[in-house]
Design a protein around this motif. Structure first.
Motif, mmCIF file in Angstrom:
data_model
loop_
_atom_site.group_PDB
_atom_site.id
_atom_site.type_symbol
_atom_site.label_atom_id
_atom_site.label_comp_id
_atom_site.label_asym_id
_atom_site.label_seq_id
_atom_site.Cartn_x
_atom_site.Cartn_y
_atom_site.Cartn_z
ATOM 1 N N PHE A 192 3.224 -2.023 8.718
ATOM 2 C CA PHE A 192 2.137 -2.534 9.556
ATOM 3 C C PHE A 192 1.414 -1.389 10.259
ATOM 4 N N LEU A 193 2.162 -0.495 10.895
ATOM 5 C CA LEU A 193 1.556 0.611 11.628
ATOM 6 C C LEU A 193 0.940 1.648 10.689
ATOM 7 N N LEU A 203 7.569 -10.143 15.030
ATOM 8 C CA LEU A 203 6.838 -9.373 14.021
ATOM 9 C C LEU A 203 5.354 -9.716 14.057
ATOM 10 N N PRO A 204 4.482 -8.737 14.225
ATOM 11 C CA PRO A 204 3.043 -9.010 14.187
ATOM 12 C C PRO A 204 2.591 -9.330 12.767
ATOM 13 N N LEU A 205 1.768 -10.357 12.636
ATOM 14 C CA LEU A 205 1.254 -10.772 11.330
ATOM 15 C C LEU A 205 -0.248 -10.539 11.190
ATOM 16 N N PRO A 247 11.239 -2.094 8.185
ATOM 17 C CA PRO A 247 10.246 -1.946 7.108
ATOM 18 C C PRO A 247 8.910 -2.609 7.422
ATOM 19 N N HIS A 248 8.972 -3.779 8.058
ATOM 20 C CA HIS A 248 7.726 -4.481 8.376
ATOM 21 C C HIS A 248 6.863 -3.669 9.340
ATOM 22 N N PRO A 301 0.838 -1.199 0.000
ATOM 23 C CA PRO A 301 0.000 0.000 0.000
ATOM 24 C C PRO A 301 0.870 1.244 0.000
ATOM 25 N N PRO A 302 0.343 2.366 -0.468
ATOM 26 C CA PRO A 302 1.121 3.602 -0.399
ATOM 27 C C PRO A 302 1.369 3.995 1.044
ATOM 28 N N GLU A 303 2.550 4.551 1.334
ATOM 29 C CA GLU A 303 2.920 4.926 2.690
ATOM 30 C C GLU A 303 3.052 6.439 2.767
#
Length: 338
Positions: free
Chosen positions: A123-124, A178-180, A118-119, A81-83
């Protein structure tokens, strides 16, 4: 005139120009000029395909890290997605008024950091949570010929004090977790500490008083607990002591509900065969590890920030703080290795 000779190993061809001279032969069956040209085109094509694969796979970084430990990565890849850049957060009210400081205690785990930053930023950002990641890098140094041991709790105390005033709550976050599951809540914990990596979801630790891995607190509540004890050098036990601080401060601990992914809710990147944990208990540390530290904490942490560096890891912003912790051998003689 054209001639050709085939062998069991390769196929060699040659061509004669109009003067009867043969061009130099190559194993690929093409003159040297053609061979170099085709190799160049092939490299460009491979580079383009690699960039395309990275663009279409947001989970690629996790997959590579997981495969390195013999794990399978569930689920298909998703388009990234765009950040929005940080300066746009204030302009978009849908991001909410609160801002999270992600505090990551760290030393010599760069492979995991390259995946983590990056993850977590993606995610946030997908959850529209304003945030900034602080990598709290304990700087190795020798004192009287001894190496300081890792102190996760003291790093979190230092990171809390060094985090921007624009943040109003913190995540005490392990770099290898890492939250998935997108349903995990990283929002502002107004009513009390929120343990994201609860015993029902953490892939390794399942006892009911566990509060490690990922814990969210408002800055007000963290100060009410006087932070964490600085006496825990080496691996483990600082979270158990902090649980008792939470209860002693009269705070209620909250945990996720309605999460159905169980122990697959997180990706745990730590490889115990490659990175041994410092579980040694030296001298009186065996008895001290079970004692509540009623004097020390956020108000007594001693450290020095050697440098503060803004970095971009895979397009995700973070700040690396090189932190030198003070080791009081009179109070904690187990803080160093000979």
């Amino acid at each position: 005139m054209t001639c050709a000779r085939a062998t069991a190993v390769n196929l060699i061809t040659c061509e004669e120009d109009k003067h009867g001279h043969r061009s130099r032969l190559t194993p690929s069956g093409l003159p040297r000029k053609c061979s170099v040209f085709h190799l160049f085109v092939a490299c460009l094509l491979l580079g383009f395909l690699s960039l395309l694969w990275l663009q279409l796979s947001c989970s690629g970084d996790i997959a590579w890290a997981a495969r390195g430990q013999g794990q399978e990565t569930p689920g298909p890849s998703r388009a990234c997605p765009p950040e929005p850049p940080p300066e746009h957060w204030e302009e978009d009210e849908s991001w909410g008024p609160h801002r999270l400081a992600v505090l990551v205690p760290f030393r010599e785990r760069f492979e995991e950091l390259l995946v983590f930053v990056p993850h977590m930023h993606r995610f946030l950002s997908r959850k529209k949570i304003q945030h900034h990641i602080y990598v709290l890098n304990q700087v190795d140094h020798f004192s009287l010929g001894a190496l300081h041991r890792f102190n996760r709790a003291a790093l979190i105390n230092a990171g809390f004090l060094e985090s921007s005033n624009s943040t109003d709550y913190i995540a005490m976050h392990d770099v290898d977790l890492l939250p998935l599951n997108e349903e995990l809540d990283y929002g502002f914990p107004e009513t009390g500490p929120f343990h994201v990596a609860s015993p029902e979801l953490h892939p390794l630790y399942h006892y009911k008083t566990y509060v490690g891995g990922i814990l969210l607190l408002s800055k007000q509540h963290y100060q009410l607990c006087n932070g964490m004890s600085n006496r825990f050098w080496g691996w483990g036990r600082e979270d158990d002591e902090f649980y008792r601080r939470i209860k002693g401060a009269g705070l209620q601990l909250f945990r996720p509900s309605g999460i159905t992914t169980g122990y697959k809710t997180f990706r745990h990147l730590h490889d115990p065969a490659w990175r041994k944990r410092d579980q040694k208990r030296i001298a009186a540390q065996k008895q001290e590890q079970f004692r509540v530290d009623r004097e020390g904490g956020l108000s007594t942490v001693k450290y020095r920030v050697d440098s503060r560096t803004a970095l971009s890891v895979g397009g995700a912003p973070c700040t690396v703080l090189n932190i030198m912790l003070d080791c009081d051998k009179a109070a904690t003689p187990w803080c160093t290795f000979s």
